[in-house]
Design a protein around this motif. Structure first.
Motif, short mmCIF file in Angstrom:
data_model
loop_
_atom_site.label_atom_id
_atom_site.label_comp_id
_atom_site.label_asym_id
_atom_site.label_seq_id
_atom_site.Cartn_x
_atom_site.Cartn_y
_atom_site.Cartn_z
N GLU A 116 0.81 -1.22 0.00
CA GLU A 116 0.00 0.00 0.00
C GLU A 116 0.85 1.27 0.00
O GLU A 116 0.33 2.37 0.14
CB GLU A 116 -0.95 -0.02 1.20
N GLY A 117 2.14 1.10 -0.15
CA GLY A 117 3.02 2.26 -0.27
C GLY A 117 3.19 3.04 1.02
O GLY A 117 3.49 4.23 0.98
N VAL A 118 3.02 2.36 2.16
CA VAL A 118 3.22 3.03 3.45
C VAL A 118 4.71 3.17 3.71
O VAL A 118 5.47 2.20 3.58
CB VAL A 118 2.57 2.23 4.59
N GLY A 119 5.15 4.35 4.06
CA GLY A 119 6.56 4.58 4.27
C GLY A 119 7.09 3.89 5.52
O GLY A 119 6.37 3.69 6.49
N VAL A 120 8.35 3.50 5.47
CA VAL A 120 9.03 2.94 6.64
C VAL A 120 10.08 3.93 7.10
O VAL A 120 10.61 4.72 6.30
CB VAL A 120 9.68 1.58 6.34
N ASP A 121 10.38 3.92 8.41
CA ASP A 121 11.43 4.79 8.93
C ASP A 121 12.37 3.96 9.80
O ASP A 121 12.28 2.73 9.84
CB ASP A 121 10.82 5.97 9.72
N ARG A 122 13.27 4.63 10.48
CA ARG A 122 14.29 3.92 11.25
C ARG A 122 13.69 3.08 12.37
O ARG A 122 14.31 2.13 12.84
CB ARG A 122 15.28 4.92 11.85
N PHE A 123 12.46 3.40 12.79
CA PHE A 123 11.82 2.65 13.86
C PHE A 123 11.09 1.40 13.33
O PHE A 123 10.70 0.54 14.11
CB PHE A 123 10.84 3.55 14.62
N SER A 124 10.91 1.33 12.02
CA SER A 124 10.22 0.18 11.43
C SER A 124 11.15 -1.03 11.34
O SER A 124 10.72 -2.18 11.53
CB SER A 124 9.71 0.51 10.02
N PHE A 125 12.41 -0.79 11.02
CA PHE A 125 13.32 -1.87 10.65
C PHE A 125 13.64 -2.87 11.77
O PHE A 125 13.70 -4.08 11.50
CB PHE A 125 14.61 -1.29 10.07
N ALA A 139 15.29 -14.35 2.57
CA ALA A 139 14.93 -13.56 1.39
C ALA A 139 14.27 -12.25 1.79
O ALA A 139 14.62 -11.18 1.26
CB ALA A 139 14.01 -14.37 0.48
N GLU A 140 13.33 -12.33 2.74
CA GLU A 140 12.65 -11.12 3.20
C GLU A 140 13.64 -10.20 3.90
O GLU A 140 13.60 -8.98 3.73
CB GLU A 140 11.50 -11.47 4.13
N GLY A 141 14.53 -10.78 4.70
CA GLY A 141 15.51 -9.98 5.41
C GLY A 141 16.45 -9.25 4.46
O GLY A 141 16.78 -8.07 4.68
N MET A 142 16.87 -9.93 3.41
CA MET A 142 17.76 -9.30 2.43
C MET A 142 17.04 -8.19 1.67
O MET A 142 17.62 -7.15 1.35
CB MET A 142 18.32 -10.34 1.47
N GLU A 143 15.75 -8.40 1.42
CA GLU A 143 14.96 -7.35 0.76
C GLU A 143 14.88 -6.11 1.65
O GLU A 143 15.03 -4.98 1.18
CB GLU A 143 13.56 -7.86 0.46
N VAL A 144 14.65 -6.34 2.96
CA VAL A 144 14.58 -5.23 3.90
C VAL A 144 15.93 -4.52 3.97
O VAL A 144 15.99 -3.29 4.06
CB VAL A 144 14.15 -5.72 5.29
N HIS A 145 17.01 -5.27 3.92
CA HIS A 145 18.35 -4.69 3.90
C HIS A 145 18.48 -3.76 2.69
O HIS A 145 19.01 -2.64 2.80
CB HIS A 145 19.41 -5.79 3.84
N LYS A 150 18.63 1.73 0.40
CA LYS A 150 18.07 2.71 -0.53
C LYS A 150 17.62 3.97 0.19
O LYS A 150 17.79 5.09 -0.33
CB LYS A 150 16.90 2.09 -1.29
N LEU A 151 17.07 3.80 1.39
CA LEU A 151 16.54 4.95 2.14
C LEU A 151 17.61 5.63 3.01
O LEU A 151 17.32 6.62 3.67
CB LEU A 151 15.37 4.51 3.01
#
Length: 286
Positions: A116-125, A139-145, A150-151
């Motif tokens: 849904e395009g909700v932004g993530v910030d330093r507190f999300s990770f 796989a999910e962890g590497m995507e989050v990395h 990028k951010l």
């Protein structure tokens, strides 16, 4: 209005309508909810009153669900009804699922945020990466990395620590060490996760080497790290290093709590000194 609704919402009796239901009474009912059944009754009244069109009510219901729902399934179902939840609400949900030990649901929340395009910030990770670690979801962890890179959040200490935890938990200890070595400010949590990662991987020499690095840094080891080191000594059968750690504890006047006492007993027992282990154990229970 039925007597059940009257009891649930705390409203005066109404002649078979919902005209007495107001945003104020709904919010009051949500704030005082203590069971999932009660929340479902309030939710039903929100739907009947068409107040679900106001996202604020659903947001309030989501947060209330997090508090009272043991399984969090109902909370997640309500959260999924919220269109484009903001980052603040999503972060609260991520933290709650993480705190309650639900890595799968934490990752589902992240998936909804992403779709849904909700932004993530330093507190999300941190919560997302912890969930990936617990679920061994590399796989999910590497995507989050990649998203964190990028951010521009990869130098944030909370994110770095989360990445170390994720890679170590997924069995990618070398990648965890790369992140650890790049950290400019390593706190005790980062040291603990990295040392434990080596221990869980059976790389006991690396455990001991990193502990020596820690002792030469400006960070003082805590009981958790000392327990991990003693566990590594026991599993490796390294009695001499185990004794050295015991001496280090005594010489530096570390408080020996029950966890550290248990680690000492287990280390000596694993290394074959059963009599001494029994002696330490007897001191624990007297």
């Amino acid at each position: 209005m039925s007597s059940l609704t009257h009891t649930t919402l705390g409203l005066p009796p109404s002649p078979g309508t919902t005209s007495y239901i107001t945003p104020t009474t709904i919010f009051t009912a949500l704030s005082s909810s203590t069971t999932t059944a009660h929340l479902k009754q309030v939710h039903a009244q929100i739907l009947r009153s068409k107040l679900d069109r106001s996202s604020s009510f659903l947001l309030k219901l989501v947060l209330a669900s997090c508090v009272v729902s043991p399984s969090l399934d109902y909370a997640l179902s309500v959260f999924n009804l919220v269109s484009n939840p903001d980052t603040l609400l999503s972060n609260k949900f991520l933290r709650e699922f993480s705190r309650r030990g639900s890595p799968g649901k934490t990752l589902l929340v992240y998936e909804k945020m992403r779709k849904e395009g909700v932004g993530v910030d330093r507190f999300s990770f941190p919560a997302i990466l912890k969930a990936a670690s617990k679920a061994s979801a590399l796989a999910e962890g590497m995507e989050v990395h990649g998203v964190a890179t990028k951010l521009g959040f990869c130098t944030d200490p909370f994110v770095e620590t989360g990445l170390i935890r994720m890679y170590a938990g997924c069995g990618r200890i070398m990648e965890a060490r790369v992140v650890f070595d790049k950290m400019s400010n390593r706190d005790i949590v980062a040291w603990s996760i990295m040392i434990d990662g080596y221990c869980q991987s059976g790389l006991f020499d690396k455990v001991f080497d990193l502990f020596e690095e820690l002792k030469n840094s400006n960070i003082e080891p805590d009981g958790m790290i000392l327990s991990i080191i003693l566990s590594a000594c026991g599993r490796a059968g390294n009695l001499s290093y185990g004794k050295a750690v015991h001496d280090f504890i005594i010489e530096n006047n570390f408080a020996v709590d029950s966890r550290l006492q248990s680690a000492l007993v287990a280390m000596y027992a694993s290394c074959g000194l059963m009599d001494f282990a029994q002696e330490l154990f007897n001191k624990m229970i007297t």
